[in-house]
Design an enzyme around this catalytic site. Sequence first.
Site, short mmCIF file in Angstrom:
data_model
loop_
_atom_site.label_atom_id
_atom_site.label_comp_id
_atom_site.label_asym_id
_atom_site.label_seq_id
_atom_site.Cartn_x
_atom_site.Cartn_y
_atom_site.Cartn_z
N GLY A 115 0.82 -1.19 0.00
CA GLY A 115 0.00 0.00 0.00
C GLY A 115 0.86 1.24 0.00
O GLY A 115 2.01 1.22 0.45
N GLN A 120 3.20 10.04 0.84
CA GLN A 120 4.46 9.31 1.04
C GLN A 120 5.46 9.52 -0.08
O GLN A 120 6.62 9.15 0.04
CB GLN A 120 4.18 7.82 1.22
CG GLN A 120 3.49 7.51 2.54
CD GLN A 120 3.35 6.02 2.74
OE1 GLN A 120 2.38 5.42 2.28
NE2 GLN A 120 4.30 5.41 3.43
N CYS A 177 5.99 0.86 8.48
CA CYS A 177 5.65 1.84 7.45
C CYS A 177 6.90 2.21 6.70
O CYS A 177 7.97 2.41 7.30
CB CYS A 177 5.02 3.08 8.10
SG CYS A 177 4.53 4.37 6.93
N LEU A 178 6.78 2.33 5.39
CA LEU A 178 7.93 2.69 4.58
C LEU A 178 8.41 4.11 4.89
O LEU A 178 9.54 4.46 4.57
CB LEU A 178 7.57 2.58 3.10
CG LEU A 178 7.30 1.15 2.63
CD1 LEU A 178 6.82 1.14 1.19
CD2 LEU A 178 8.54 0.29 2.77
N HIS A 219 -4.60 1.98 7.34
CA HIS A 219 -3.25 2.54 7.42
C HIS A 219 -3.06 3.62 6.36
O HIS A 219 -2.55 4.71 6.64
CB HIS A 219 -2.24 1.41 7.22
CG HIS A 219 -0.81 1.83 7.29
ND1 HIS A 219 0.02 1.54 8.34
CD2 HIS A 219 -0.03 2.52 6.40
CE1 HIS A 219 1.23 2.03 8.12
NE2 HIS A 219 1.22 2.63 6.94
N GLU A 220 -3.48 3.33 5.13
CA GLU A 220 -3.28 4.28 4.02
C GLU A 220 -4.19 5.50 4.16
O GLU A 220 -3.77 6.62 3.88
CB GLU A 220 -3.50 3.58 2.68
CG GLU A 220 -2.59 2.39 2.43
CD GLU A 220 -1.11 2.72 2.62
OE1 GLU A 220 -0.36 1.81 3.01
OE2 GLU A 220 -0.71 3.88 2.40
N HIS A 223 -2.80 8.07 6.44
CA HIS A 223 -1.79 8.95 5.84
C HIS A 223 -2.43 10.21 5.26
O HIS A 223 -1.85 11.30 5.32
CB HIS A 223 -1.04 8.21 4.72
CG HIS A 223 0.10 7.39 5.19
ND1 HIS A 223 1.19 7.93 5.85
CD2 HIS A 223 0.36 6.06 5.07
CE1 HIS A 223 2.07 6.96 6.13
NE2 HIS A 223 1.58 5.82 5.66
#
Length: 258
Positions: A115, A120, A177-178, A219-220, A223
């Site tokens: 995702g 991001q 998380c990236l 999660h997305e 953001h």
Amino acid sequence: MIGIQQLPLTGKHSIPFHTPVSITRCQYKPIIKPEFITRNKDRFWSSSTGPVRAGWFLGLGEKKKATDLPEIVQAGDPVLNEPARDVRPDEIGSERVQKIIDDMVKVMRGAPGVGLAAPQIGIPLKIIVLEDTEEYIGYAPKEEIKAQDRRSFDLLVIINPNLQKKGNKSALFFEGCLSVDGYRAMVERFLDVEVTGLDQYGQPIKVSASGWQARILQHECDHLAGTLYVDKMVKRTFRTVENLQLPLANGCPKPGVR
């Protein structure tokens, strides 16, 4: 972007993690194992039982060669802590927005991850992309797949998503998380959600999701509100990827469905 990993449900773990494992960043090149991860030369190993590649929440993987794609923004950049704006209907078909979407998909898959949200890559627009495949899931231990209720789904592009919970049941699992690379913590998420919005071409879309897919969506969408998983984590479970194999501190809740 997301990638998730969890501690073993019981007993000691073997090595696995996943790159597509529980955490899932998305898949390809890096070989990682899901649960607990320690470094072994150029590979990462986790606490499950088989090699896996990085995960969406995991944020692990081999360094990629330089490309023209945008880099993943790391924690501390204001774009990750401020609400994104809606994409106007007249913008959706534009070359700019379509390129942003294409870049997001390539960055997510190359990370690898399951995702990614536009902030991001430094773009404060309400756009998310997510994908989990049988290939990714194949690297995860069966007990993990079952516990997290993880099933494959095709690529989803959602513009201006609106997420609603469907019921009050929740589950607690490790997330990464990236944009907070190298760390993990347990986060409680609803088990069932519904997301409405527009697809890549501006057509209405509705997604009903449960289990792991529901977690990725939450999660997305967080953001897009300027929220990172560390804002919702069980603080005492926060740890480096290298320490994932260590036991939880006394008093910490156990992972699983609440």
